[in-house]
Design an enzyme around this catalytic site. Sequence first.
Site, short mmCIF file in Angstrom:
data_model
loop_
_atom_site.label_atom_id
_atom_site.label_comp_id
_atom_site.label_asym_id
_atom_site.label_seq_id
_atom_site.Cartn_x
_atom_site.Cartn_y
_atom_site.Cartn_z
N ASP A 92 0.84 -1.19 0.00
CA ASP A 92 0.00 0.00 0.00
C ASP A 92 0.88 1.25 0.00
OD1 ASP A 92 -2.47 1.23 -0.12
OD2 ASP A 92 -2.69 1.35 2.05
N TYR A 126 1.13 5.72 -0.49
CA TYR A 126 0.69 6.91 0.28
C TYR A 126 0.91 8.09 -0.65
CZ TYR A 126 0.66 9.66 4.73
OH TYR A 126 0.39 10.50 5.78
N HIS A 170 -3.73 14.11 0.92
CA HIS A 170 -3.94 13.20 2.05
C HIS A 170 -2.74 13.25 3.01
CE1 HIS A 170 -5.04 9.71 4.42
NE2 HIS A 170 -3.91 9.10 4.09
N ARG A 195 1.55 15.80 12.87
CA ARG A 195 2.94 16.28 12.96
C ARG A 195 2.95 17.78 13.17
NH1 ARG A 195 7.34 14.51 10.48
NH2 ARG A 195 7.25 16.21 9.00
N GLU A 203 -10.63 3.87 3.80
CA GLU A 203 -9.76 4.71 2.97
C GLU A 203 -10.11 4.44 1.52
OE1 GLU A 203 -5.66 3.91 4.14
OE2 GLU A 203 -5.75 5.53 5.61
N GLU A 226 -9.27 4.15 -2.11
CA GLU A 226 -8.06 3.97 -2.90
C GLU A 226 -8.42 3.27 -4.21
OE1 GLU A 226 -4.72 2.18 -0.91
OE2 GLU A 226 -5.28 2.97 1.07
N ASP A 280 -9.24 0.46 2.02
CA ASP A 280 -8.23 0.03 2.99
C ASP A 280 -8.71 0.39 4.40
OD1 ASP A 280 -5.81 -0.96 3.95
OD2 ASP A 280 -4.87 1.01 3.87
N ARG A 311 -7.96 3.71 13.49
CA ARG A 311 -7.05 4.84 13.73
C ARG A 311 -6.42 4.83 15.12
NH1 ARG A 311 -5.96 5.90 8.67
NH2 ARG A 311 -7.76 6.60 7.48
N GLN A 366 -3.82 2.09 15.12
CA GLN A 366 -2.72 2.55 14.25
C GLN A 366 -1.86 3.59 14.97
OE1 GLN A 366 -4.23 4.38 10.66
NE2 GLN A 366 -2.20 4.78 9.81
N TYR A 417 2.17 2.54 15.48
CA TYR A 417 2.89 2.73 14.21
C TYR A 417 4.34 3.20 14.34
CZ TYR A 417 2.66 7.86 13.75
OH TYR A 417 2.84 9.20 13.90
N LYS A 467 -4.32 -2.01 10.33
CA LYS A 467 -4.63 -2.09 8.89
C LYS A 467 -4.88 -3.51 8.43
CE LYS A 467 -3.48 2.21 7.52
NZ LYS A 467 -4.32 3.07 6.66
N THR A 503 -9.07 -5.53 3.94
CA THR A 503 -9.02 -4.63 2.80
C THR A 503 -10.06 -5.16 1.83
OG1 THR A 503 -6.64 -4.34 3.11
CG2 THR A 503 -7.52 -3.71 0.97
N THR A 551 -4.76 6.49 0.23
CA THR A 551 -6.00 7.28 0.27
C THR A 551 -5.96 8.40 -0.75
OG1 THR A 551 -6.09 6.83 2.62
CG2 THR A 551 -7.49 8.60 1.81
N GLU A 575 -9.87 12.41 7.87
CA GLU A 575 -9.69 13.74 7.27
C GLU A 575 -11.00 14.51 7.20
OE1 GLU A 575 -7.40 11.91 3.81
OE2 GLU A 575 -7.04 14.05 3.55
#
Length: 418
Positions: free
Chosen positions: A126, A128, A133, A142, A199, A201, A233, A237, A240, A244, A253, A257, A350, A364
Amino acid sequence: MRSWIDVPPDHDFPIQNLPYGVFENDCPARVGVAIGEFVFDLKAAHDAGLFDATVVARDNVFDRGSLNAFMALGRHAWSGVRHWLTSLLSTDNPTLRDDAALRKRLLIPQAQVRMKLPVEIGDFTDFYASKHHASNVGSMFRDPANPLTPNWVHMPIGYHGRAGSVFVSGVDVRRPCGQTKADDAPAPTFGPTRGLDYELELGFFVGTGNEPGQPIPIDRAADHIFGMVLLNDWSARDIQRWEYVPLGPFLGKSFATSISPWVVPLDALAPFRVEGPAQSPTPLPHLRSDAPWAMDIELEVLLKSAAMREPARVSRVNFRTMYWSIVQMLAHHTSNGTPLRTGDLCGTGTISGEAEDSRGCLLELSWKGTKPVHLPGGEMRSFLQDGDAVVMRGGCQGDGYRVGFGEVSAKVLPARSD
Ligand code: CA
């Protein structure tokens, strides 16, 4: 180009599409092609001796529960079968059009079949690849002033997912349990996720792979890609977020899927290739391609709670907004010499656009739960509730026809109670 099979102009599966899938009814699973409301039975067509031996070998590769044997034959065979089918189904070809008995054997109403997972998936990767996104997630978790990690603009970031939990549309998804920890809690706890998300995708299937140590150059990447599907996907959250660092997503995850059952050939998408977003800085030479490889594919996500009668659209986005292209993903993936194999699945990551209503996941859309999504009927969602169904659809608009993906749809089941 028209078929003697009547297909309305807004239908997903006209003669310009011809996606491949695996279906079963009272006969064992086998390979077919969608045309309008029908499945064209490729196994039966091969048994009936309709294929020219120069198109596919004498061995019936369609007499299988997966597309893998056909995919492994390579681009020449894929083009040959597509060309042959296009001719057989076109208005001026009488072979099948005027043979009622043969038509009855080869064309089965889709309403009478069950669709299976189309491919025996070896590895699932997968990516990104949406800048919107990655920027949104980076802003939330962040630094809003500096949301992308320094590597992001230099390569399509990806991770190895889990192939064994890729399910076909219609297989419902059980809410996973896992370890989570609130920021202010002294220790983690174990239980059902409270941050279940989807997600949006697209996925692409590797048709033919590469030898270990032999990267696939970007200009040859398209020869190795068989076709594309819609991909959800599913993500937990809270699980995760706790797990992560430092190695990336794992149990948040890997529980599920979902993919759509019909694999749209790359050839059917070729008329919809467009220039993608400008890439700055210019990618390194092995990720540089002069050909346009973004794709004009309109996508939408719909939600239907247990209380709702019809699904309601919660977002809409065009795949052409993706920063990294599928050929860049494939070239990057194999640039260290790792072998890809027939049936490997790659997700794009995503797909989110710039507009607020074009964001491809609830994380989001609800901005980490601070702005819940309003559903018709008054319900609100920051994350998915038990009984919610998630439906994804998409397609390309041609001149008087549409190349569609059908849909990927699945419902959330309650967590295990024992
Ligand atoms: Ca993903």
